[in-house]
Design a protein around this motif. Structure first.
Motif, PDB file in Angstrom:
ATOM      1  N   ALA A  61      -6.872   4.552   9.421  1.00 44.70           N
ATOM      2  CA  ALA A  61      -7.467   3.942   8.237  1.00 44.70           C
ATOM      3  C   ALA A  61      -6.579   2.807   7.725  1.00 44.70           C
ATOM      4  O   ALA A  61      -7.066   1.724   7.398  1.00 44.70           O
ATOM      5  N   LEU A  62      -5.270   3.061   7.683  1.00 45.90           N
ATOM      6  CA  LEU A  62      -4.336   2.015   7.259  1.00 45.90           C
ATOM      7  C   LEU A  62      -4.428   0.819   8.192  1.00 45.90           C
ATOM      8  O   LEU A  62      -4.491  -0.323   7.767  1.00 45.90           O
ATOM      9  N   LEU A 104       2.476  12.532   6.391  1.00 44.69           N
ATOM     10  CA  LEU A 104       1.403  12.217   5.447  1.00 44.69           C
ATOM     11  C   LEU A 104       0.625  10.977   5.864  1.00 44.69           C
ATOM     12  O   LEU A 104      -0.594  10.922   5.772  1.00 44.69           O
ATOM     13  N   ARG A 110      -5.836  10.111  11.502  1.00 46.05           N
ATOM     14  CA  ARG A 110      -6.901   9.456  10.749  1.00 46.05           C
ATOM     15  C   ARG A 110      -6.372   8.524   9.657  1.00 46.05           C
ATOM     16  O   ARG A 110      -6.914   7.444   9.435  1.00 46.05           O
ATOM     17  N   THR A 111      -5.323   8.973   8.969  1.00 44.95           N
ATOM     18  CA  THR A 111      -4.781   8.122   7.908  1.00 44.95           C
ATOM     19  C   THR A 111      -4.160   6.860   8.503  1.00 44.95           C
ATOM     20  O   THR A 111      -4.353   5.754   7.996  1.00 44.95           O
ATOM     21  N   ILE A 151       0.838  -1.202   0.000  1.00 44.66           N
ATOM     22  CA  ILE A 151       0.000   0.000   0.000  1.00 44.66           C
ATOM     23  C   ILE A 151       0.871   1.249   0.000  1.00 44.66           C
ATOM     24  O   ILE A 151       0.632   2.192  -0.765  1.00 44.66           O
ATOM     25  N   PHE A 197      -6.915  -0.077  10.042  1.00 41.49           N
ATOM     26  CA  PHE A 197      -8.192  -0.771   9.853  1.00 41.49           C
ATOM     27  C   PHE A 197      -8.131  -1.702   8.636  1.00 41.49           C
ATOM     28  O   PHE A 197      -8.542  -2.858   8.698  1.00 41.49           O
ATOM     29  N   ILE A 198      -7.586  -1.188   7.542  1.00 43.47           N
ATOM     30  CA  ILE A 198      -7.517  -1.985   6.310  1.00 43.47           C
ATOM     31  C   ILE A 198      -6.591  -3.182   6.485  1.00 43.47           C
ATOM     32  O   ILE A 198      -6.933  -4.304   6.101  1.00 43.47           O
ATOM     33  N   LYS A 245      -8.230  -5.896   8.419  1.00 44.33           N
ATOM     34  CA  LYS A 245      -9.175  -6.665   7.599  1.00 44.33           C
ATOM     35  C   LYS A 245      -8.438  -7.680   6.744  1.00 44.33           C
ATOM     36  O   LYS A 245      -8.850  -8.827   6.637  1.00 44.33           O
ATOM     37  N   LEU A 284       2.210   2.015  -3.316  1.00 44.80           N
ATOM     38  CA  LEU A 284       1.226   2.473  -4.294  1.00 44.80           C
ATOM     39  C   LEU A 284       0.746   3.894  -4.022  1.00 44.80           C
ATOM     40  O   LEU A 284       0.152   4.527  -4.893  1.00 44.80           O
ATOM     41  N   ILE A 285       0.977   4.401  -2.797  1.00 41.55           N
ATOM     42  CA  ILE A 285       0.439   5.733  -2.479  1.00 41.55           C
ATOM     43  C   ILE A 285       1.024   6.844  -3.356  1.00 41.55           C
ATOM     44  O   ILE A 285       0.233   7.664  -3.870  1.00 41.55           O
ATOM     45  N   PRO A 286       2.242   6.999  -3.701  1.00 45.14           N
ATOM     46  CA  PRO A 286       3.385   6.236  -3.231  1.00 45.14           C
ATOM     47  C   PRO A 286       4.206   7.055  -2.232  1.00 45.14           C
ATOM     48  O   PRO A 286       4.388   8.252  -2.427  1.00 45.14           O
ATOM     49  N   VAL A 287       4.706   6.411  -1.228  1.00 43.87           N
ATOM     50  CA  VAL A 287       5.695   7.061  -0.364  1.00 43.87           C
ATOM     51  C   VAL A 287       7.020   6.344  -0.546  1.00 43.87           C
ATOM     52  O   VAL A 287       7.069   5.124  -0.600  1.00 43.87           O
TER      53      VAL A 287
END
Lengths: 226, 76
Positions: free
Chosen positions: A124-125, A113, A120-121, A82, A127-128, A131, A85-88
């Motif tokens: 979110a990461l 970032l 929050r980011t 991930i 959380f994903i 999963k 792909l963001i990309p960092v």
């Protein structure tokens, strides 16, 4: 894996015999009853011996670590993919596991970032990845994602804020309310004030984000309305 | 942007081969449309839209980096 077959008059006797011969306890074997024993009619006609199949269970210990490691690998790869792909660029991910928790640390994101506003980011990461990991492994694991020690900094900040608000509540003798917080952050606030006997804390609101109300306990008064 | 969402979606669903992502690029805003198998719709949306929200958050972080805005649409 080795399997053995045993026969005896009844299932129980067959299992006993199996344990005795293999020199193991009943917990260490898997038992499959091929034919339940039957005494036939009045124990005379059609009596059949019970037949069981016994499999030695593999010792439990060596089986679990690989499974755990697998979760770690899945989590690390998912996060790395991930990020790519963001990309960092220029970030490294380190992963380890303690008990049911997989810890992922991102190093090298200087811009913040990946943390985002109020984490929050990062959440979110997290959380994903949670999963994705729990889809591929059987035993549930908790995944924590951290970057630049954000989690620790956030915890320190929340504790400071909780203490400050607690002081204020005591001073003005009125409840003080925090902003909307996620469950993890609320827990930190509750725990920070748990040992303060002059204060009560309660969650207020609906859904995932709630506020925490810090209530000064009234001396010799009736229980509060909240 | 498109690849990012495709990767996440494929990792979440049961039928990755049915994940289709298309990107409609505008001047400032691009719209990313995500299509998954009907049975997988719940997986990309999540309880109370949590998964969808998480994907949007990661997407907006990624877009900020290139000074753009992206919107994620999940198509039924």
């Amino acid at each position: 894996m080795q399997t053995y077959e045993f026969q005896a008059k009844t299932d129980e006797e067959a299992i006993e015999a199996a344990c005795r011969q293999l020199n193991v306890s009943q917990d260490e074997i898997d038992i499959e009853i091929i034919e339940p024993g039957s005494t036939g009619i009045f124990g005379l006609v059609g009596g059949r011996k019970a037949k069981i199949k016994v499999t030695l269970k593999a010792p439990e210990a060596p089986e679990e670590p690989p499974e755990d490691e697998e979760g770690v690998q899945v989590a690390k790869e998912a996060l790395e993919n991930i990020l790519a792909l963001i990309p960092v660029e220029g970030t490294t991910v380190t992963a380890d596991r303690s008990d049911g928790t997989i810890n992922l640390r991102i190093d090298g994101d200087k811009s913040g970032l990946l943390i985002g506003r109020k984490g929050r980011t990062l959440d979110a990461l997290q959380f994903i990845i949670n999963k994705i990991v729990n889809k591929s492994i059987e035993k549930r694991a908790r995944v924590l994602v951290d970057s630049e020690d954000y989690r620790q900094r956030r915890q320190d900040f929340l504790i400071q804020m909780a203490l400050k608000m607690g002081d204020k509540a005591k001073k003005i003798q009125k409840p003080v309310t925090t902003n909307l917080l996620n469950p993890h952050d609320r827990r930190i606030v509750h725990l920070a004030l748990r040992d303060d006997e002059e204060l009560d804390t309660k969650g207020r609101g609906e859904g995932i984000m709630k506020k925490v109300v810090i209530i000064p306990k009234k001396q010799n008064a009736s229980p509060g309305r909240l | 942007m498109k690849d990012l969402i495709a990767y996440i979606a494929k990792a979440l669903v049961d039928k990755p081969e049915e994940v289709v992502v298309t990107e409609v690029e505008g001047e400032q805003t691009s719209v990313i449309e995500l299509k998954v198998a009907k049975e997988d719709l719940g997986k990309v949306i999540g309880k109370q839209g949590r998964t969808a929200r998480a994907m949007r958050t990661v997407l907006s972080a990624a877009s900020t980096k290139i000074n753009k805005r992206s919107v994620l649409e999940i198509l039924e």
